[in-house]
Every structure is written in structure tokens, then in C-alpha cells.
Design a protein around this motif. Structure first.
Motif, PDB file in Angstrom:
ATOM      1  N   GLY B  60      22.135  -6.363  -0.220  1.00 57.48           N
ATOM      2  CA  GLY B  60      23.305  -6.776  -1.001  1.00 57.48           C
ATOM      3  C   GLY B  60      23.696  -8.199  -0.641  1.00 57.48           C
ATOM      4  O   GLY B  60      23.913  -9.041  -1.522  1.00 57.48           O
ATOM      5  N   GLY B  61      23.739  -8.470   0.632  1.00 54.81           N
ATOM      6  CA  GLY B  61      24.090  -9.813   1.082  1.00 54.81           C
ATOM      7  C   GLY B  61      23.107 -10.851   0.568  1.00 54.81           C
ATOM      8  O   GLY B  61      23.496 -11.924   0.109  1.00 54.81           O
ATOM      9  N   HIS B 122      18.354  -3.306  -3.107  1.00 53.74           N
ATOM     10  CA  HIS B 122      19.717  -2.931  -2.716  1.00 53.74           C
ATOM     11  C   HIS B 122      20.085  -1.573  -3.320  1.00 53.74           C
ATOM     12  O   HIS B 122      20.585  -0.685  -2.639  1.00 53.74           O
ATOM     13  CB  HIS B 122      20.666  -4.031  -3.180  1.00 53.74           C
ATOM     14  N   ARG B 125      18.239   1.184  -1.542  1.00 55.22           N
ATOM     15  CA  ARG B 125      18.864   1.507  -0.245  1.00 55.22           C
ATOM     16  C   ARG B 125      20.148   2.309  -0.462  1.00 55.22           C
ATOM     17  O   ARG B 125      20.356   3.325   0.210  1.00 55.22           O
ATOM     18  CB  ARG B 125      19.123   0.196   0.451  1.00 55.22           C
ATOM     19  N   VAL B 126      20.976   1.868  -1.411  1.00 54.91           N
ATOM     20  CA  VAL B 126      22.240   2.571  -1.635  1.00 54.91           C
ATOM     21  C   VAL B 126      21.958   4.008  -2.059  1.00 54.91           C
ATOM     22  O   VAL B 126      22.614   4.943  -1.607  1.00 54.91           O
ATOM     23  CB  VAL B 126      23.093   1.838  -2.687  1.00 54.91           C
ATOM     24  N   SER B 131      24.903   6.465  -0.554  1.00 53.44           N
ATOM     25  CA  SER B 131      26.173   5.741  -0.475  1.00 53.44           C
ATOM     26  C   SER B 131      26.941   5.735  -1.785  1.00 53.44           C
ATOM     27  O   SER B 131      28.024   5.185  -1.851  1.00 53.44           O
ATOM     28  CB  SER B 131      25.932   4.305  -0.032  1.00 53.44           C
ATOM     29  N   ARG B 136      32.577   6.359  -3.184  1.00 56.73           N
ATOM     30  CA  ARG B 136      32.019   5.111  -3.682  1.00 56.73           C
ATOM     31  C   ARG B 136      31.407   5.240  -5.069  1.00 56.73           C
ATOM     32  O   ARG B 136      30.625   4.376  -5.477  1.00 56.73           O
ATOM     33  CB  ARG B 136      30.966   4.583  -2.701  1.00 56.73           C
ATOM     34  N   TRP B 140      29.384   2.137  -7.258  1.00 50.82           N
ATOM     35  CA  TRP B 140      28.000   2.282  -7.732  1.00 50.82           C
ATOM     36  C   TRP B 140      27.925   1.881  -9.208  1.00 50.82           C
ATOM     37  O   TRP B 140      27.002   1.183  -9.628  1.00 50.82           O
ATOM     38  CB  TRP B 140      27.541   3.709  -7.508  1.00 50.82           C
ATOM     39  N   GLY B 143      28.035  -1.661  -9.577  1.00 53.21           N
ATOM     40  CA  GLY B 143      26.700  -2.128  -9.205  1.00 53.21           C
ATOM     41  C   GLY B 143      25.724  -2.031 -10.356  1.00 53.21           C
ATOM     42  O   GLY B 143      24.961  -2.965 -10.605  1.00 53.21           O
ATOM     43  N   MET B 241      31.296  -9.284  -9.027  1.00 55.31           N
ATOM     44  CA  MET B 241      30.943  -9.304  -7.611  1.00 55.31           C
ATOM     45  C   MET B 241      32.198  -9.267  -6.751  1.00 55.31           C
ATOM     46  O   MET B 241      32.247  -8.577  -5.729  1.00 55.31           O
ATOM     47  CB  MET B 241      30.129 -10.551  -7.279  1.00 55.31           C
ATOM     48  N   HIS B 244      33.271  -5.860  -6.716  1.00 52.27           N
ATOM     49  CA  HIS B 244      32.312  -5.067  -5.946  1.00 52.27           C
ATOM     50  C   HIS B 244      32.597  -5.185  -4.439  1.00 52.27           C
ATOM     51  O   HIS B 244      32.683  -4.182  -3.734  1.00 52.27           O
ATOM     52  CB  HIS B 244      30.914  -5.595  -6.263  1.00 52.27           C
ATOM     53  N   PHE B 245      32.770  -6.416  -3.968  1.00 55.68           N
ATOM     54  CA  PHE B 245      33.004  -6.615  -2.535  1.00 55.68           C
ATOM     55  C   PHE B 245      34.340  -6.039  -2.110  1.00 55.68           C
ATOM     56  O   PHE B 245      34.471  -5.432  -1.045  1.00 55.68           O
ATOM     57  CB  PHE B 245      32.962  -8.109  -2.182  1.00 55.68           C
ATOM     58  N   ILE B 254      31.196  -0.303   4.789  1.00 53.99           N
ATOM     59  CA  ILE B 254      29.839   0.194   4.568  1.00 53.99           C
ATOM     60  C   ILE B 254      29.812   1.680   4.930  1.00 53.99           C
ATOM     61  O   ILE B 254      30.384   2.100   5.929  1.00 53.99           O
ATOM     62  CB  ILE B 254      28.850  -0.556   5.467  1.00 53.99           C
ATOM     63  N   SER B 255      29.096   2.435   4.103  1.00 54.32           N
ATOM     64  CA  SER B 255      29.077   3.872   4.318  1.00 54.32           C
ATOM     65  C   SER B 255      28.461   4.214   5.671  1.00 54.32           C
ATOM     66  O   SER B 255      27.638   3.468   6.206  1.00 54.32           O
ATOM     67  CB  SER B 255      28.258   4.530   3.211  1.00 54.32           C
TER      68      SER B 255
HETATM   69  C1  HEM Z   1      24.400  -8.778  -8.189  1.00 56.53           C
HETATM   70  C2  HEM Z   1      24.231  -7.694  -7.641  1.00 56.53           C
HETATM   71  C3  HEM Z   1      24.838  -7.121  -6.370  1.00 56.53           C
HETATM   72  C4  HEM Z   1      25.401  -7.745  -5.287  1.00 56.53           C
HETATM   73  C5  HEM Z   1      25.558  -9.240  -5.045  1.00 56.53           C
HETATM   74  C6  HEM Z   1      25.809  -6.705  -4.380  1.00 56.53           C
HETATM   75  C7  HEM Z   1      26.357  -6.928  -3.130  1.00 56.53           C
HETATM   76  C8  HEM Z   1      26.692  -5.933  -2.238  1.00 56.53           C
HETATM   77  C9  HEM Z   1      26.999  -6.132  -0.845  1.00 56.53           C
HETATM   78  C10 HEM Z   1      27.021  -7.476  -0.130  1.00 56.53           C
HETATM   79  C11 HEM Z   1      27.295  -4.924  -0.298  1.00 56.53           C
HETATM   80  C12 HEM Z   1      27.603  -4.649   1.177  1.00 56.53           C
HETATM   81  C13 HEM Z   1      26.564  -3.766   1.814  1.00 56.53           C
HETATM   82  C14 HEM Z   1      25.134  -4.175   1.678  1.00 56.53           C
HETATM   83  O1  HEM Z   1      24.810  -5.361   1.823  1.00 56.53           O
HETATM   84  O2  HEM Z   1      24.303  -3.276   1.445  1.00 56.53           O
HETATM   85  C15 HEM Z   1      27.182  -3.949  -1.359  1.00 56.53           C
HETATM   86  C16 HEM Z   1      27.412  -2.599  -1.230  1.00 56.53           C
HETATM   87  C17 HEM Z   1      27.252  -1.661  -2.243  1.00 56.53           C
HETATM   88  N1  HEM Z   1      26.602  -1.877  -3.451  1.00 56.53           N
HETATM   89 FE1  HEM Z   1      26.093  -3.673  -4.180  1.00 56.53          FE
HETATM   90  N2  HEM Z   1      25.514  -5.479  -4.934  1.00 56.53           N
HETATM   91  C18 HEM Z   1      24.904  -5.697  -6.141  1.00 56.53           C
HETATM   92  C19 HEM Z   1      24.394  -4.750  -6.995  1.00 56.53           C
HETATM   93  C20 HEM Z   1      24.535  -3.388  -6.799  1.00 56.53           C
HETATM   94  C21 HEM Z   1      23.834  -2.386  -7.538  1.00 56.53           C
HETATM   95  C22 HEM Z   1      22.789  -2.649  -8.609  1.00 56.53           C
HETATM   96  C23 HEM Z   1      24.278  -1.171  -7.073  1.00 56.53           C
HETATM   97  C24 HEM Z   1      23.896   0.226  -7.508  1.00 56.53           C
HETATM   98  C25 HEM Z   1      23.442   0.570  -8.617  1.00 56.53           C
HETATM   99  C26 HEM Z   1      25.249  -1.423  -6.036  1.00 56.53           C
HETATM  100  C27 HEM Z   1      25.954  -0.461  -5.347  1.00 56.53           C
HETATM  101  C28 HEM Z   1      26.594  -0.680  -4.139  1.00 56.53           C
HETATM  102  C29 HEM Z   1      27.295   0.322  -3.377  1.00 56.53           C
HETATM  103  C30 HEM Z   1      27.522   1.790  -3.798  1.00 56.53           C
HETATM  104  C31 HEM Z   1      27.716  -0.292  -2.192  1.00 56.53           C
HETATM  105  C32 HEM Z   1      28.437   0.358  -1.012  1.00 56.53           C
HETATM  106  C33 HEM Z   1      27.334   0.758  -0.069  1.00 56.53           C
HETATM  107  C34 HEM Z   1      27.797   1.267   1.242  1.00 56.53           C
HETATM  108  O3  HEM Z   1      29.003   1.362   1.466  1.00 56.53           O
HETATM  109  O4  HEM Z   1      26.897   1.599   2.033  1.00 56.53           O
HETATM  110  N3  HEM Z   1      25.355  -2.785  -5.878  1.00 56.53           N
HETATM  111  N4  HEM Z   1      26.803  -4.595  -2.525  1.00 56.53           N
END
Ligand code: HEM
Lengths: 360, 258
Positions: B60-61, B122, B125-126, B131, B136, B140, B143, B241, B244-245, B254-255
Motif C-alpha cells: 500500500g505504501g 496490495h 495481501r489484504v 483484512s 474494514r 476495502w 480500495g 486515497m 482510504h488512509f 493496520i489489521s
Molecule cells: C491506489 C491504490 C491504493 C493505495 C495508495 C493504498 C494504500 C494503502 C495503505 C498505505 C495502507 C496501509 C497498510 C498497507 O500498506 O498495507 C492500506 C491499507 C488497506 N487497503 Fe489500500 N491502497 C490502495 C488500494 C487498495 C485496494 C485495491 C484495496 C482492496 C481492494 C485496498 C484495501 C485496503 C484495506 C482493507 C486496508 C486496511 C488493511 C489493514 O488494516 O491491514 N486498498 N492501503
């Protein structure tokens, strides 16, 4: 010796063998995950793959396709998929053993400890950023971004390929019409992904890697993501040449290679082969067998499965969730079903009504 | 030297920017994160399991980092690029031939490819860490939308070099829209959308026409894709974003297992 290996690789990567082979491989790896995720096994696999690359490098056809600048990221994707799938399996196996012994998971050990974001997290982020910047700059200096001839509506390049991340869908055009491969399936993928958290009611496996606590969800995602999405992209990129014909990795992309197309509709199978009579004039009567099978598949099958095979899931989920899940799931399964029917029966359309662009 | 640093750190300018001492005590470390606009995306403390690289894979980062790289390099490329059918190709070509140290197009392209891959990883992994499960679910979903926007950003950008590769890839991609049920002129049900025997949906007014501003990938499509690529989608992505953050924090960081 090397030539026979190349021939074998070409033979193995023919679409049917490639698809069945990758599916079998995934099945074996997941089934014997304890063994497959052992670091030594993984290291040997990596060495073998690198060796394959090095040996193949001198082959002009292999080299041409692998070193195309836009294909390099896909090679990186293959590597990272291998690595991260291994990492997942490894951690899942270790965690499953720990859970069985009643110990906390790898993640659980540290879950109670808290650390300061400064410096623990900020430094990780900084280091990642610096490393990636260096990597990107080196890559950009080393390899030029391609630019081809100026655009021209008059000259169609052969093959014409969509951007690489859509090549899995383009590959599905072999089996489905555009309204399914290009419109319906992508929409279902998006809707289906959004629906996942609301359909999966299993509270276990939240926040740590595990296989045994949620085997259905994990298997579903591995098949969908690795086999139906990524692996079809790899095939569309490296193994499809002019006219979207199949070419092995060591084969020359000959634009005159034509594959015989002898595909037959279900209606022809039913009326001509089975009943030995011409197909009826009336469209609906003609397509009745196909329409009936679709009706059975999408409408009758879910309740029957809900009473038998999926009984436990259906009662846990309740009717709304179960029906939404089944509908999406049946579309998902239709993709491999149609592929197999094409390979075995040369089936073209289950329902073929070109008059209304309605072909399934 | 040390005196110089100490002098700078004691100066009014320095202290007007950083309102805390050197971050080597718990108090100052907390302040370092809290009083910095960029760092305060983070909580002050995180679970140790959540920053483990073999848990988050850092994907994600990295996706976010690549988005920033795209923004910066994209801005630089925009200085040299005019989105018209006559000039676009020339400008891209000139970028390679005449601009000193011209690697920003390369960086823009390779980082774009990479970003698609890191988003997928990413999501992978999620999913594999479960997660997306409560609380959450909604993040998702955000995301998933971010994933779609990332692909659309990449897709619209693919056209801009205006070479054979670009135009035909977009042609193949947008040809799908022709087959959209009801609103594409080769889609099932299109013939039903008619009034008094007049067909409403044909090649000159269906959904593909709306995407391309024409019957084929031409000047109108170039302008549309350019505007979406440089303004529309990046803005949308940036807002999402941020949400999302923010949600990552609001949903308890983070989960991890509880
Ligand atoms: C431009 C796209 C995206 C960016 C920049 C982004 C960024 C991030 C970041 C920085 C985190 C923090 C934890 C980590 O690094 O794993 C995160 C968590 C998360 N992301 Fe994304 N993400 C993106 C796309 C997505 C997509 C495609 C999904 C799922 C379909 C998603 C679902 C989640 C979820 C559920 C979390 C919480 C995970 C946890 O708490 O373990 N994200 N995201």
C-alpha cells in the motif's frame, strides 16, 4: 538436448496444456503446501527458474519477447507473484501449526506490543522510498520507453493488443463475445470484489495469515487472481502473436500461422448431430436447448446446491447473501467451464443468437 | 559543527517550523509525529505486528509512493506535451531526442506499470490476511474503487504518446464498449431501444461514441483522455486515497489478531 527442452516448453505452453498445467500446479502446491513452502524447495525452484531464463536467453525468439521494454514489468510481476505467494503459504503453514499447538500466531506474538511511529515506521518508509527511487532511476536510464510509428488509422498492427493489464480479458475473447468478456465479466469482477466483505461471514483469519481457518475463501482467491487474472495476462503477453494465434516461447511469430477454426454451436450439436434434422427457422426454438441449459445453470442449480453440497454455507449466509454469492460464483465458474467445453467439444456458443448480438 | 547545528536548532526560524526537540525521547517522538502535517497521517504508536514487512509487504505504501512519483514526473512531462493529433507524437519524440536528462517519460511509464502491479499485490495481501473483514469492509470498497481508478489512469495515459501502439491498444480496449448491452450499438438489446421504428442506438451515438467523442480513436478521444488523465482521475484518486488512509486509522490501524 537444449532443442528438445525448447520443443517441450513450446508443446507445454499450448493454451489447453498451459491452463490445465497451471491449474494442476496450483492444486499441488496448495495441497502439499507444507512441503512446497519449505525454504529449501522455494530456493531450488527459484534457481531452476533463473537457470531456465539464462539458458533461454540466447534464443532469438525468446529474447525478443522477453526483453520488449513494456514486457519487463510483467516479468517482475511473475517474480513478485511467486515470491509473495510463497511468503503467504509459508506464514500460513507456520501459523496453522502454531494455532493447532495453541500458541499465538506470528502476528499475534507482537500484536500487544506498541512501537513509536518515529523512528520505527518512519525509517522503514524512508528506506523503502530511497531504494525504490534509486531502482526507478536506474531502470529509466537503462531502458528507453518505446515509441513506435506515428498513429495511423489505415494500418492495423498485427497483433493488436490492449494494454497488458487487460490481456486476460482479451484472452477471454477467444471463448466469449465482447459483451461478456469486455463488459459483463469486468463489471462482475468489480461488483464481486466489493461484495466480498459482506459475503464472507467467517470471523476467523482477520489480521494474520492462515489457510486452514478459511480454505474456501483462500482457494477462491488464488484461483481467481492467480489463474484467471494473472496467468491469462502472462499468456496473452508472451504466448499470443499475430491473429491472436498461439506461439510457444521459442517459436517465431509467423503472421501466416493460421489455426483451424471448426467451432460448433450447441444448437447444431442438438438439432443436427443428435436429432439428425435441420435447425428450426424460429430463433427461440432453435436456441431452446442452450436457453434451457442456461436457465438450469443460473436458476435451478443454486437452490439444489443450497439443499445439498452448499447446505452449510447456505444456512449460515441466509437467502439474500447466498443468492448474490451464487450468482457471482456461477459466472466465475462459467469461465473455466466454457474453456473446457471449447477444448473438448469445440463448442462455440451455448446460446447463439447473432441476430440480436446475444451469444453466450 | 555541533555548535552550528545547535545554533540552527535554537534559532527562531527552526523553532517556528519544528515545535519539538530532537526526537530521541518518547515525548519528542510523539510530538514529531503529532506536530507534522505529513507525518500525522500516522498514529503516534502502532502495533509492532503492523509494521512488519513480511506482514504488509509494504505494498500500500509503495502504491502511494508510486502515485507521488507519477504526479511529479507527470507534471514535468506536461511541460513538453501538447495534446493534439499533429503535435502529440512529435512532442513525445522530441522529448527523447532534445531534452537533456530526459528520463522523466521513462520514469513516468515504468512507475505506472509498477503501480498497477503494486496495487494488485496490495489487494492480494489484504485479502490473504482477511483484512477486509469487519470493521474494514468499507475501506476495502474504497480500495476497489482506487484499483479501478489506477487502471483507468494507466489506460488513459496509454493513448497520449499517439503512436501505433497507443492508438491500437485503446482501439482494442474501447471496442468492447460497442458490445455493452442496450447502450452499445453491437450489444444485446440495443435493437430494443427504439421508438416508432427508429433505432436510437447506432455507431454515431452509443456509449463508445461518448467515450471517444467520435466513431474511432481520433483527436476528440485524445483530448478527452488527456483531460481525464491529467486532471480528472488524479483528483479523484487523491481524494479517495485521503479517505482510504483516514479510514485505516479510524478502523483501528493496520489489521492484526486480537
Ligand atoms: C491506489 C491504490 C491504493 C493505495 C495508495 C493504498 C494504500 C494503502 C495503505 C498505505 C495502507 C496501509 C497498510 C498497507 O500498506 O498495507 C492500506 C491499507 C488497506 N487497503 Fe489500500 N491502497 C490502495 C488500494 C487498495 C485496494 C485495491 C484495496 C482492496 C481492494 C485496498 C484495501 C485496503 C484495506 C482493507 C486496508 C486496511 C488493511 C489493514 O488494516 O491491514 N486498498 N492501503
Amino acid at each position: 538436448m537444449i532443442d528438445s527442452i525448447k520443443d517441450l516448453a513450446d508443446w507445454l505452453s499450448e493454451p489447453t496444456r498451459y491452463s490445465i498445467g497451471t491449474a494442476l500446479l496450483l492444486l499441488l502446491v496448495v495441497r502439499f503446501r507444507k512441503w512446497a513452502s519449505h525454504p529449501v524447495v522455494f530456493a531450488i525452484t527459484c534457481v531452476l527458474i533463473v537457470a531456465f531464463f539464462l539458458v533461454s536467453w540466447d534464443d532469438p525468439n525468446f529474447n525478443r519477447i522477453v526483453t520488449k521494454p513494456d514486457n519487463i514489468p510483467i516479468i517482475m510481476m511473475i517474480g513478485s507473484l511467486l515470491f509473495f505467494t510463497w511468503l503467504f503459504l509459508r506464514r500460513a503453514v507456520l501459523n496453522d501449526e502454531r494455532i493447532k499447538r495453541g500458541e499465538p500466531t506470528l502476528e499475534g506474538q507482537y500484536a500487544k506490543q506498541k512501537v513509536h511511529v518515529w523512528p520505527d515506521l518512519v525509517y522503514i518508509e524512508l528506506i523503502c522510498m530511497v531504494l525504490f527511487t534509486v531502482f526507478l532511476i536506474a531502470w529509466s536510464i537503462e531502458i528507453e520507453a518505446p515509441i513506435e510509428e506515428p498513429a495511423s488509422q489505415a494500418r492495423t498492427p498485427n497483433p493488436s493488443k490492449a494494454p497488458w493489464y487487460f490481456l486476460g480479458l482479451q484472452e477471454l475473447l477467444v471463448y466469449f463475445d465482447p459483451w461478456i468478456a469486455g463488459v459483463l465479466l469486468p463489471s462482475f469482477i468489480i461488483v464481486g470484489l466489493c461484495a466480498i466483505p459482506y459475503l464472507d461471514k467467517n470471523p476467523k483469519g482477520n489480521g494474520y495469515y492462515t489457510y486452514e481457518e478459511r480454505p474456501f475463501a483462500i482457494n477462491f482467491f488464488l484461483v481467481g487472481f492467480l489463474l484467471l487474472w494473472c496467468s491469462l495476462i502472462i499468456m496473452g503477453t508472451f504466448l499470443r502473436g499475430p491473429n491472436w494465434s498461439f506461439f510457444g516461447p521459442f517459436e517465431y511469430w509467423d503472421p501466416h500461422k493460421l489455426e483451424p477454426m471448426v467451432n460448433v454451436n450447441l444448437s447444431e450439436y442438438f438439432w443436427i448431430y443428435l436429432l439428425d434434422q435441420p435447425r428450426p427457422e424460429n430463433i427461440w426454438l432453435r436456441e431452446a436447448p442452450g436457453l434451457a441449459s442456461l436457465f438450469a445453470y443460473f436458476v435451478i442449480l443454486p437452490p439444489i446446491l443450497g439443499k445439498t453440497l452448499f447446505r452449510k454455507i447456505a444456512t449460515e449466509m441466509g437467502p439474500e447473501r447466498y443468492n448474490v454469492m451464487m450468482h457471482l460464483f456461477l459466472w466465475f465458474v462459467l469461465v473455466p467451464i466454457k474453456m473446457v467445453m471449447r477444448w473438448t467439444l469445440n463448442l462455440k456458443y451455448i446460446v447463439g443468437i447473432p441476430e440480436y448480438f446475444f451469444n453466450v | 559543527m555541533e555548535k552550528l547545528f545547535a545554533y540552527i536548532r535554537a534559532s527562531q526560524i527552526w523553532r517556528s517550523i519544528f515545535r519539538h526537540g530532537y526526537p530521541d525521547t518518547p515525548r519528542n517522538r510523539t510530538l514529531a509525529v503529532l506536530s507534522n502535517f505529513f507525518l500525522h497521517l500516522h498514529p503516534v504508536k502502532v502495533r509492532r505486528s503492523g509494521i512488519n514487512l513480511s506482514y504488509t509487504w509494504c505494498m500500500g505504501g509503495l502504491t502511494f509512493f508510486l502515485f507521488l512519483v507519477e504526479t511529479i514526473t507527470g507534471l514535468l512531462v506536461m511541460f513538453y506535451y501538447r495534446p493534439t493529433a499533429e503535435l502529440a507524437y512529435q512532442d513525445i519524440f522530441a522529448l527523447r531526442e532534445h531534452v537533456p536528462l530526459g528520463v522523466m517519460r521513462e520514469m513516468h511509464r515504468w512507475a505506472a506499470h509498477l503501480m498497477v502491479i503494486t496495487v494488485w499485490l496490495h489487494m492480494y495481501r489484504v485479502f490473504l490476511t482477511g483484512s477486509y473483514k469487519p470493521p474494514r469492509e468499507f475501506n476495502w470498497n474504497i480500495g476497489v474503487i482506487l484499483l479501478v481508478i489506477t487502471l483507468l489512469l494507466s489506460f488513459t495515459g496509454y493513448l497520449l504518446p499517439w503512436d501505433q501502439l497507443a492508438v491500437w491498444a485503446i482501439t482494442v480496449g474501447t471496442n468492447m464498449a460497442r458490445a455493452t448491452p442496450f447502450i452499445g450499438h453491437e450489444g444485446p438489446g440495443a435493437a430494443l431501444v427504439s421508438f416508432g421504428g427508429l433505432d436510437f442506438i447506432h455507431a454515431g451515438d452509443d456509449i463508445r461514441f461518448a467515450l471517444l467523442a467520435g466513431r474511432f480513436v481520433g483527436e476528440g478521444a485524445l483530448l478527452r483522455f488527456y483531460v481525464l488523465h491529467c486532471v480528472g482521475f488524479p483528483l479523484f484518486a487523491a481524494v479517495l486515497m485521503a479517505v482510504h488512509f483516514w479510514r485505516v486509522r479510524k478502523d483501528g490501524g493496520i489489521s492484526g489478531p486480537l
